[in-house]
Design a protein around this motif. Sequence first.
Motif, PDB file in Angstrom:
ATOM      1  N   PHE A 198       0.821  -1.211   0.000  1.00 11.82           N
ATOM      2  CA  PHE A 198       0.000   0.000   0.000  1.00 11.82           C
ATOM      3  C   PHE A 198       0.858   1.267   0.000  1.00 11.82           C
ATOM      4  O   PHE A 198       0.366   2.355   0.294  1.00 11.82           O
ATOM      5  CB  PHE A 198      -0.910   0.019   1.234  1.00 11.82           C
ATOM      6  CG  PHE A 198      -1.904  -1.111   1.286  1.00 11.82           C
ATOM      7  CD1 PHE A 198      -2.501  -1.567   0.127  1.00 11.82           C
ATOM      8  CD2 PHE A 198      -2.239  -1.715   2.491  1.00 11.82           C
ATOM      9  CE1 PHE A 198      -3.425  -2.605   0.163  1.00 11.82           C
ATOM     10  CE2 PHE A 198      -3.158  -2.750   2.540  1.00 11.82           C
ATOM     11  CZ  PHE A 198      -3.756  -3.202   1.366  1.00 11.82           C
ATOM     12  N   ALA A 199       2.143   1.142  -0.343  1.00  8.12           N
ATOM     13  CA  ALA A 199       3.064   2.279  -0.239  1.00  8.12           C
ATOM     14  C   ALA A 199       2.645   3.435  -1.134  1.00  8.12           C
ATOM     15  O   ALA A 199       2.055   3.247  -2.204  1.00  8.12           O
ATOM     16  CB  ALA A 199       4.480   1.831  -0.595  1.00  8.12           C
ATOM     17  N   ASN A 200       2.981   4.646  -0.691  1.00  9.09           N
ATOM     18  CA  ASN A 200       2.822   5.872  -1.486  1.00  9.09           C
ATOM     19  C   ASN A 200       1.387   6.108  -1.933  1.00  9.09           C
ATOM     20  O   ASN A 200       1.075   6.218  -3.120  1.00  9.09           O
ATOM     21  CB  ASN A 200       3.757   5.839  -2.702  1.00  9.09           C
ATOM     22  CG  ASN A 200       5.206   5.697  -2.317  1.00  9.09           C
ATOM     23  OD1 ASN A 200       5.677   6.345  -1.378  1.00  9.09           O
ATOM     24  ND2 ASN A 200       5.923   4.832  -3.015  1.00  9.09           N
ATOM     25  N   LYS A 218       6.041  -1.644   2.824  1.00 10.18           N
ATOM     26  CA  LYS A 218       4.775  -1.807   2.103  1.00 10.18           C
ATOM     27  C   LYS A 218       3.734  -0.774   2.520  1.00 10.18           C
ATOM     28  O   LYS A 218       2.668  -0.676   1.910  1.00 10.18           O
ATOM     29  CB  LYS A 218       4.205  -3.218   2.329  1.00 10.18           C
ATOM     30  CG  LYS A 218       5.177  -4.340   1.996  1.00 10.18           C
ATOM     31  CD  LYS A 218       5.656  -4.281   0.555  1.00 10.18           C
ATOM     32  CE  LYS A 218       6.597  -5.426   0.241  1.00 10.18           C
ATOM     33  NZ  LYS A 218       7.124  -5.371  -1.142  1.00 10.18           N
ATOM     34  N   PHE A 219       4.039  -0.003   3.561  1.00 13.24           N
ATOM     35  CA  PHE A 219       3.118   1.042   4.031  1.00 13.24           C
ATOM     36  C   PHE A 219       3.756   2.431   3.988  1.00 13.24           C
ATOM     37  O   PHE A 219       3.118   3.413   4.352  1.00 13.24           O
ATOM     38  CB  PHE A 219       2.674   0.739   5.465  1.00 13.24           C
ATOM     39  CG  PHE A 219       2.016  -0.605   5.624  1.00 13.24           C
ATOM     40  CD1 PHE A 219       0.673  -0.789   5.326  1.00 13.24           C
ATOM     41  CD2 PHE A 219       2.752  -1.695   6.048  1.00 13.24           C
ATOM     42  CE1 PHE A 219       0.070  -2.028   5.463  1.00 13.24           C
ATOM     43  CE2 PHE A 219       2.166  -2.948   6.189  1.00 13.24           C
ATOM     44  CZ  PHE A 219       0.814  -3.120   5.893  1.00 13.24           C
ATOM     45  N   SER A 220       5.022   2.524   3.533  1.00 16.48           N
ATOM     46  CA  SER A 220       5.721   3.811   3.540  1.00 16.48           C
ATOM     47  C   SER A 220       5.047   4.787   2.581  1.00 16.48           C
ATOM     48  O   SER A 220       4.343   4.401   1.646  1.00 16.48           O
ATOM     49  CB  SER A 220       7.184   3.613   3.141  1.00 16.48           C
ATOM     50  OG  SER A 220       7.269   3.113   1.813  1.00 16.48           O
ATOM     51  N   GLY A 221       5.290   6.076   2.801  1.00 16.82           N
ATOM     52  CA  GLY A 221       4.713   7.080   1.917  1.00 16.82           C
ATOM     53  C   GLY A 221       3.274   7.428   2.242  1.00 16.82           C
ATOM     54  O   GLY A 221       2.623   8.153   1.499  1.00 16.82           O
ATOM     55  N   ASN A 222       2.743   6.911   3.358  1.00 16.08           N
ATOM     56  CA  ASN A 222       1.412   7.278   3.870  1.00 16.08           C
ATOM     57  C   ASN A 222       1.624   7.925   5.239  1.00 16.08           C
ATOM     58  O   ASN A 222       1.668   7.221   6.255  1.00 16.08           O
ATOM     59  CB  ASN A 222       0.509   6.054   3.990  1.00 16.08           C
ATOM     60  CG  ASN A 222       0.231   5.376   2.664  1.00 16.08           C
ATOM     61  OD1 ASN A 222      -0.668   5.757   1.921  1.00 16.08           O
ATOM     62  ND2 ASN A 222       1.027   4.362   2.345  1.00 16.08           N
ATOM     63  N   ILE A 223       1.774   9.235   5.271  1.00 17.02           N
ATOM     64  CA  ILE A 223       2.246   9.897   6.488  1.00 17.02           C
ATOM     65  C   ILE A 223       1.237   9.814   7.637  1.00 17.02           C
ATOM     66  O   ILE A 223       1.598  10.029   8.793  1.00 17.02           O
ATOM     67  CB  ILE A 223       2.596  11.371   6.204  1.00 17.02           C
ATOM     68  CG1 ILE A 223       1.381  12.129   5.672  1.00 17.02           C
ATOM     69  CG2 ILE A 223       3.746  11.470   5.216  1.00 17.02           C
ATOM     70  CD1 ILE A 223       1.630  13.617   5.487  1.00 17.02           C
ATOM     71  N   LEU A 230       4.709   0.137  11.458  1.00 13.45           N
ATOM     72  CA  LEU A 230       5.166   1.529  11.521  1.00 13.45           C
ATOM     73  C   LEU A 230       5.187   2.001  12.980  1.00 13.45           C
ATOM     74  O   LEU A 230       5.048   1.206  13.906  1.00 13.45           O
ATOM     75  CB  LEU A 230       4.253   2.406  10.670  1.00 13.45           C
ATOM     76  CG  LEU A 230       4.139   2.056   9.181  1.00 13.45           C
ATOM     77  CD1 LEU A 230       3.207   3.014   8.470  1.00 13.45           C
ATOM     78  CD2 LEU A 230       5.516   2.064   8.519  1.00 13.45           C
ATOM     79  N   GLU A 231       5.358   3.306  13.157  1.00 11.01           N
ATOM     80  CA  GLU A 231       5.379   3.879  14.509  1.00 11.01           C
ATOM     81  C   GLU A 231       4.023   3.691  15.183  1.00 11.01           C
ATOM     82  O   GLU A 231       2.979   3.675  14.521  1.00 11.01           O
ATOM     83  CB  GLU A 231       5.711   5.372  14.433  1.00 11.01           C
ATOM     84  CG  GLU A 231       7.109   5.668  13.928  1.00 11.01           C
ATOM     85  CD  GLU A 231       8.171   5.186  14.898  1.00 11.01           C
ATOM     86  OE1 GLU A 231       7.936   5.291  16.123  1.00 11.01           O
ATOM     87  OE2 GLU A 231       9.218   4.690  14.438  1.00 11.01           O
TER      88      GLU A 231
END
Length: 627
Positions: A198-200, A218-223, A230-231
């Motif tokens: 689901f990145a970006n 796979k989840f990066s780019g979704n702030i 993630l955090e």
Amino acid sequence: MAYTARNSYFLFFALLLCAITASSDDESYAKILIKFKSSLSNTTMLDNWIEPVENLCSGYKPNWKGLVCDNGTFTGLKLENMGLGGTVDVDSLAELQLMSLSLMNNNFSGPFPYNDLKKLGKLRSLYLANNRFNGDIPDDAFSGMKAMRKIVLGLNEYTGKIPMSLLQLPRLVDLQLQNNQFEGRIPDFWQKNLTVNFANNNLEGPIPSTLSSQNASKFSGNIKLCGKPLEPCKPKKSIPKIAFIIAAVVGVALAAIIIAFLIFRRRAKPLKYEKSVDNYHAEEPTHNGTEIYKNNGEQGKLYFVRNDRERFELENLLRASAEVLGSGSFGSSYKAVLFSGQPLVVRRFQQMNNMGKEEFYEHMRRLGRLSHPNLLPLVAFYYGKEEKLLITDFVECGSLASHLHGKRSPNQPGFDWPTRLKIIKGVARGLAYLYKELPSLSLPHGHLKSSNVLLDNTFEPVLSDFALAPVINKEHAQRFMVAYKSPESTQSDRVTRKTDVWSLGILILELLTGRFPANYLKQGRGPNADLATWVNSVVREEWTGEVFDKDMNLGRHGEGQMLRLLKIGMCCCEWNVERRWDLKEAIEKIEELKERDSDDDYSSYASEGEMYSSRAPTDDDFSFSKA
């Protein structure tokens, strides 16, 4: 014995019936595929879809390009990397009982017909990545598709929420939605062994616990996403109503201040000099090849025209390690290596003010939609008032000009005939694609020359600097662009869609003779002798075989094909535009060429024991004439 014989007869007739049924199915499927093809555009790669066809599949090998076969049975379509566009006729596909459908890496745009997707009830895998499909996907798009296992929709322009009907697919194991514009929360996927990407996107909220073991990339780019991997999500703090009231009052006060400031500024006397926001400048390279660019003012943004490349900011580009590739008539070129290791080429242009900003953006987007193996893809661009940047892929083996005319080591051989034939065929195919996709341009290429033919590591040619005539300042284009060296430009101050054919002819002669077209070095459009004139004089007056480049390692059984290509080049260089071949005719003749002469070909070039190269050609051999 009688019983066994009777069983054998039954078995024979059963097998015969199956064969007849399979053949009948293939004939029916062929008609449906032809109908489906008619809904597509740029179907050059599907030219072998021709009826009649007895069998679509031979074992696991398809007899039509792009088909998927399983033990003699047609099961799916794999139409990837073909430059296809148009619409996807799902109604036709529904009659084929497909198990797999892949349209990845093409030029489809607009919404995909998801409302009709349920008609493909047996579909197990759907691959639509790296196109320009857009819009929201209906929430019930995948309802009832119990057989679906893989859905790959990354690198498109989808918006809206992730459809909840994906939760109804019990066999789903692979879901790729990266590099789109999906928003909202991620549904609570429950499928066992499901892999996602689901990145970006613009997703938000906590990641479902069922996906917490997936890789964080796979989840990066979704702030706005949070939770494992993630955090951790931060607990929300309640805000008293009084805070909203205070915020509203402060907002009104700030708005009043801003309005007053704007009124005062409008009445004030304008400054004599004001800095432009487009004051991006590039400095000369340092000796160590790093930080070639420096932004001395407000930083602009890169505009990406392709979805299948790594995204980065202008700042990343400016800080990338780089080296100078050269300085041409349009500007300097640099090879920049991003932090990820991806190499790109950055071209600086200072003579690109022939059209306004909106027209420039539209033209670059149009170039970004072009996709062909023999074209250098435009990745992104930067627009400034005084300077533009075009970012493209880096091609490993340099230009054709450097291989033909550059210094080689003593043990490095020149290009042989098969390699040169491969190169000119690739150039012709790339040019044909430009002519088809850019029908409104009089110069679909405009600057076709050996230094703009790049070579990959298999010596497949890649055309660069195409379709720039509309954006280059007219005076600069007339001084430097190859199209304006043509006879019709130097004599009549005009160019036509046959002008690129003239450039192709000069390139053919350069490839065969190894001689550089010296008139290209002369600025402006004054009369000057060209390579075609020299070749014509040698062929007409003293045919000695000196016309061919000795580095080709001339062979007895290829000379006839070389002569055919020489004739094609000269017919493309015809000074009289009316008598000059058009591109279609030239490409048809080029595609007919082979690496070796057949016995019939060879005998047609030999007469009374003498090779063709030992005699002077007649007018029947060449239809070339000088002005």
